[in-house]
Motif scaffolding. Structure first.
Motif: not given
Length: 129
Positions: A106-114, A49-51
């Motif tokens: 953040a990882a939690t907002t960029c990595n999660g499928r949902y 992912a790229t923010p």
């Protein structure tokens, strides 16, 4: 929002491919962009992912050091450079983007499928051994 992915194909193990995904329908630079993949019989999994901010990029452990995600806001395009490909990288690769602009980086907002609301059609990557 429309996402159009391209660049998949058949490659031998150890080879490289570059995937592209072009977005339309809104201001591309304001949104996180991600790549996911799904192999037959498996769930869709996060790849990279790229923010929106152009800040840190995120990768799944399985692709770290081999894949590179980047974005060109002038072209409304996100890329996934895949090197040292392995047979286990075989999957349909999807690009995706989030619903909200200027999201938390953040990882939690960029990595999660949902976290992702819009998805491209997928492009097949097949790595032969």
């Amino acid at each position: 929002v429309q996402l159009q992915a391209s660049g998949g194909g058949l490659v031998q193990a150890g080879g490289s491919l570059r995937l592209s995904c072009t977005a339309s329908g809104r201001t591309f630079s304001n949104y996180h962009m991600g790549w996911f993949r799904q192999a037959p019989g498996n769930e869709r999994e996060f790849v990279a992912a790229t923010p929106w901010s152009g800040g840190p990029t995120y990768y799944a452990d399985s692709v770290k050091g081999r894949f590179t995600v980047s974005r060109d806001n002038a072209k409304n395009t996100v890329y996934l450079q895949m090197n040292s490909l392995k047979p286990e990288d075989t999957a349909v690769y999807y690009c995706a983007t989030v619903q909200e602009a200027y999201g938390v980086v953040a990882a939690t907002t960029c990595n999660g499928r949902y976290e992702y609301a819009y998805w491209g059609q997928g492009t097949q990557v097949t790595v032969s051994s």
